[in-house]
Design an enzyme around this catalytic site. Structure first.
Site, mmCIF file in Angstrom:
data_model
loop_
_atom_site.group_PDB
_atom_site.id
_atom_site.type_symbol
_atom_site.label_atom_id
_atom_site.label_comp_id
_atom_site.label_asym_id
_atom_site.label_seq_id
_atom_site.Cartn_x
_atom_site.Cartn_y
_atom_site.Cartn_z
ATOM 1 N N CYS A 7 1.651 2.792 3.457
ATOM 2 C CA CYS A 7 0.397 2.087 3.218
ATOM 3 C C CYS A 7 0.104 1.947 1.732
ATOM 4 O O CYS A 7 0.264 2.901 0.958
ATOM 5 C CB CYS A 7 -0.730 2.843 3.918
ATOM 6 S SG CYS A 7 -2.364 2.173 3.645
ATOM 7 N N CYS A 22 0.540 -4.417 1.814
ATOM 8 C CA CYS A 22 0.539 -3.720 3.101
ATOM 9 C C CYS A 22 1.966 -3.648 3.588
ATOM 10 O O CYS A 22 2.667 -4.675 3.652
ATOM 11 C CB CYS A 22 -0.334 -4.447 4.121
ATOM 12 S SG CYS A 22 -0.343 -3.633 5.745
#
Length: 244
Positions: free
Chosen positions: A203, A88
């Site tokens: 992402c 992430c």
């Protein structure tokens, strides 16, 4: 005759250069996703940051998240990986602390590529986030992004397929819906900022759509996978062969 020595007494296998800290998630990990091992042309090793979800990291990050990240990093180091990444981009908040906790290279956020992207294009860097409202100056500072780098930041928060498939954690994912959504987001980004010279997919769930973004914009597209491949290459150099 070659003589080999073990690197670590805690290592009962070998051959994995990259260790990946993953979050607690429940949805399909498509090829291209950081959490899908078939994404890579080399073996990788995973460790779970127990109790850390994407929602916590994006919308309620606290120092309490650091302990499971460090535990996962140390586990991967003990198992013999040569470098550690994350799953992430918002792990940028803890880049420095995780790096200080182990003795192998650490690169937990895709945001680490921003300075490089600006240097090679001399243009504004476009960033597509999971949720653009969550990207704060602290994330950029945590990964050493220069304040002189011009940025254009947008996100997937307006894409229903992304919100349902990724953020809702319901175990289902509309691949075509997310693909359509990210292409629209990318096109709007370059339309509003014609000086964007490259795009970063922040992402770890977005690399499966990097090809579609590049087709739609014609720009260099960076993501977690470009970063991981880059570091792997630096740790696994091979002898050149050819002719002169």
């Amino acid at each position: 005759m070659a003589v080999y020595k073990s690197r670590l007494r805690s290592q009962s296998w070998a051959g994995e250069t990259i260790g990946i800290i993953v979050l607690e998630c429940y949805y399909p990990f498509l090829p291209g996703n950081v959490a899908n091992a078939s994404t890579y042309t080399f073996p990788v090793r995973y460790a779970l940051a127990e109790g850390v979800t994407g929602e916590k990291l994006l919308y309620g990050p606290t120092e309490s998240l650091l302990e499971p990240f460090i535990a996962a990093a140390r586990k991967l180091e003990a198992e013999g990986v040569k470098a550690i990444t994350g799953a992430c981009g918002f792990m940028a908040l803890f880049q420095k602390e995780i790096a200080a906790s182990v003795n192998v290279p650490v690169f937990v956020s895709s945001l680490l590529q921003i300075n490089f992207m600006h240097q090679i294009t001399n243009k504004r860097v476009g960033i597509i986030c999971a949720d653009s409202t969550c990207l704060k100056p602290e994330h950029l500072a945590g990964t050493g992004v220069s304040t002189s780098v011009p940025l254009a930041i947008t996100g997937m928060e307006g894409c229903e397929a992304f919100n349902q498939g990724i953020r809702a954690n319901i175990g289902e994912l509309d691949d075509e819906g997310i693909r359509t959504g990210i292409v629209s987001v990318a096109q709007n980004l370059v339309s509003q900022h014609p000086d964007v010279g490259s795009i970063l997919l922040e992402c770890s769930d977005l690399p499966p759509y990097a090809h579609a973004v590049q087709e739609a914009t014609g720009l260099p597209v960076f993501d977690f996978i470009t970063m991981i491949n880059h570091v792997h290459e630096s740790l696994s150099r091979t002898r050149y062969t050819g002719i002169i």
